[in-house]
Design a protein around this motif. Structure first.
Motif, mmCIF file in Angstrom:
data_model
loop_
_atom_site.group_PDB
_atom_site.id
_atom_site.type_symbol
_atom_site.label_atom_id
_atom_site.label_comp_id
_atom_site.label_asym_id
_atom_site.label_seq_id
_atom_site.Cartn_x
_atom_site.Cartn_y
_atom_site.Cartn_z
ATOM 1 N N VAL A 52 34.959 46.204 46.365
ATOM 2 C CA VAL A 52 34.676 45.530 45.086
ATOM 3 C C VAL A 52 34.992 46.524 43.975
ATOM 4 O O VAL A 52 35.115 47.725 44.218
ATOM 5 C CB VAL A 52 33.202 45.038 44.971
ATOM 6 C CG1 VAL A 52 32.832 44.117 46.138
ATOM 7 C CG2 VAL A 52 32.240 46.209 44.868
ATOM 8 N N THR A 53 35.117 46.035 42.757
ATOM 9 C CA THR A 53 35.435 46.944 41.650
ATOM 10 C C THR A 53 34.198 47.734 41.249
ATOM 11 O O THR A 53 33.064 47.306 41.475
ATOM 12 C CB THR A 53 35.924 46.164 40.412
ATOM 13 O OG1 THR A 53 34.836 45.360 39.924
ATOM 14 C CG2 THR A 53 37.121 45.292 40.750
ATOM 15 N N ASP A 56 32.020 45.608 38.934
ATOM 16 C CA ASP A 56 31.163 44.637 39.621
ATOM 17 C C ASP A 56 29.981 45.342 40.304
ATOM 18 O O ASP A 56 28.835 44.883 40.240
ATOM 19 C CB ASP A 56 31.957 43.846 40.670
ATOM 20 C CG ASP A 56 32.803 42.746 40.021
ATOM 21 O OD1 ASP A 56 32.590 42.468 38.822
ATOM 22 O OD2 ASP A 56 33.676 42.179 40.730
ATOM 23 N N ALA A 100 29.807 37.794 39.778
ATOM 24 C CA ALA A 100 29.941 39.095 40.458
ATOM 25 C C ALA A 100 28.877 39.263 41.537
ATOM 26 O O ALA A 100 29.090 39.949 42.548
ATOM 27 C CB ALA A 100 29.846 40.238 39.443
ATOM 28 N N ARG A 103 29.692 38.830 45.172
ATOM 29 C CA ARG A 103 30.473 39.831 45.917
ATOM 30 C C ARG A 103 29.583 40.783 46.723
ATOM 31 O O ARG A 103 30.064 41.495 47.600
ATOM 32 C CB ARG A 103 31.335 40.660 44.955
ATOM 33 C CG ARG A 103 32.320 39.811 44.163
ATOM 34 C CD ARG A 103 33.401 40.642 43.484
ATOM 35 N NE ARG A 103 34.269 39.786 42.658
ATOM 36 C CZ ARG A 103 35.269 39.069 43.155
ATOM 37 N NH1 ARG A 103 35.564 39.127 44.450
ATOM 38 N NH2 ARG A 103 35.989 38.307 42.347
#
Ligand code: ARG
Length: 459
Positions: A52-53, A56, A100, A103
């Protein structure tokens, strides 16, 4: 309406009774802190692995802290429709940070999630026991130090056996509770493997770093087999096992305190802080804390049987039966911690009634063994014959309503003519305990040496 969590597959929502039997939020909200901690570590790992980023993960981690603060402040609205703590936390996170939140559950299942949360909760309880037991040990050692040479009756079959010292009796419990302490330490060591990342049961295809989450959550290593990790509850059973034995020890001591504080014994005075009065009988001072402690132990024994029973028929891996693991352990842990604290308070506050102990020690022919030993040592009698001679003397004293030291030398010699005046030297209770100098025996010098050892160990 359709289910909010798996509506993709389901056209209809659950029956109201289904919702009631399925929901665990009524009790598993106690895992909130562990759930948030585990999820925060998982999110950080997902970002570190590029799954994930960072943005996030940061939103997830911050949002989870908000959720936890709401739960801790008591403002969180728990929903039964959301089943359990995991779904409740995630749903609120979604409200707070939007999509988000969805995730977070990547490369994870509620199966490894609940295994993790519960394991961390039980680990905390082991730590609480490991923290509480030395305090109880200190209270016992304090009693032993004060009364290293106070004489009391030692019992077998609850019949007077031989004189022992108060300190020795207190330190007998110290030995038991120290073994309990080491059982909690052992259990903690064995349970300290991290199930997070084993996912539903088979592991995951995402490139996760299980070492990272394991270390972040204070585990020694990740659990090696995903099937085992999601379906194992040994950690809870070992905690209950250690608790069961510890509880049994607490209950035995509680039983002694109940007996000892009775008017018939008067061996100890329990303090006002750990007793109650009677609404009708003005003289009463009841040992309620000891009695309740003795009774609460049943919850712990029950939990041990209940959870072993839940687990014994389950094929690998997770089955919903396992949701029934938590309430029992929560209740048992609460009972254990309360019992440990109450016992520590009672032992610390109680006053041994030295004169009563000593008077009781001298009754019931408690030094008959000393007399028999004297006959062996001084007259060279075989022990079996000495036993017989002493038995005849006890009978003679008993028939007269007297004790052994009340017999005259002539009385003694009428049973065995080798007996001399020296025999009276071994009939006293102080002499008796002082002579028990073999290692582990009740002699005051031994007790003082053991007290010193305990103090060093507890320092
Ligand atoms: N509330 C559940 C429990 O305590 C969480 C795990 C649910 N997993 C599942 N596959 N339904 O066990």
């Amino acid at each position: 309406g359709s289910n909010a969590m798996w509506g993709g597959r389901f056209a209809e929502g659950p029956d109201a009774i289904m919702e009631a039997i399925n929901a665990s939020i009524g009790f598993d909200r106690r895992l909130a802190r562990q759930d948030v901690e585990g999820s925060r570590a998982h999110a950080a790992m997902l970002a570190a692995q590029g799954i994930v980023t960072e943005a996030d993960a940061e939103a997830i981690r911050e949002g989870l802290l908000t959720v936890l603060s709401e739960i801790e402040a008591g403002t969180f609205e728990f929903s039964t429709a959301l089943e359990d703590i995991h779904m409740n936390v995630e749903a609120r996170l979604t409200e707070l940070i939007g999509p988000a939140a969805g995730r977070l559950h990547t490369a994870r299942s509620r199966n490894d999630q609940v295994a993790l949360d519960f394991r961390m909760w039980v680990r905390d309880q082991c730590d609480a026991a490991i923290d509480a037991l030395p305090r109880l040990l200190s209270a016992l050692v304090g009693q032993a130090e004060a009364g290293a040479d106070w004489v009391m009756p030692g019992f077998t079959h609850l019949q007077t056996a031989q004189p022992v010292t108060w300190g020795h009796h207190m330190l007998a419990y110290a030995e038991m509770f120290a073994r309990d302490l080491s059982r909690f330490e052992d259990a903690r060591r064995r349970m300290n493997e991290c199930p997070l990342g084993t996912a539903a049961l088979a592991g995951t295809s995402f490139p996760i770093d299980r070492e990272m989450t394991s270390a972040a959550l204070g585990f020694d290593r990740p659990a090696a087999n995903s099937l085992d990790a999601v379906s194992d509850r040994d950690f809870a059973l070992e905690f209950l096992g250690a608790s069961t034995i510890c509880a049994m020890h607490l209950s035995r001591l509680a039983e002694e305190l109940v007996i000892w504080s009775s008017a018939q014994f008067r061996f100890v005075a329990l303090s006002d802080r750990w007793t109650t009065g009677s609404s009708i009988m003005p003289q009463k001072k009841n040992p309620d804390a000891a009695e309740l402690l003795r009774a609460k132990i049943g919850r712990i024994f029950g939990a041990q049987v209940a959870l072993t029973t839940v687990m014994k028929g389950l094929p690998l891996t997770y089955s919903k039966d396992m949701q029934e693991d938590k309430e029992q352990v929560f209740d048992a842990a609460d009972a254990l911690m309360l019992a440990l604290a109450a016992m520590t308070g009672m032992v610390g506050d109680m006053t041994a009634q030295r004169e009563n102990l000593e008077a009781a020690a001298a009754s019931g022919f408690s030094t008959a063994t000393d007399l028999a030993d004297w006959l062996v040592r001084e007259l060279g009698l075989p022990f079996r014959e000495a036993h017989h001679v002493t038995g005849a003397l006890v009978k003679m004293a008993e028939d007269r309503g007297a004790d052994l030291p009340d017999l005259t030398l002539a009385d003694m010699r009428s049973v065995h003519d080798g007996i001399t005046d020296d025999v009276f030297g071994v009939l006293g209770v102080h002499n008796s305990v002082a002579s028990r100098t073999s290692y582990g025996g009740t002699a005051p010098d031994n007790v003082r040496a053991q007290v010193a050892r305990w103090m060093e160990r507890l320092a």
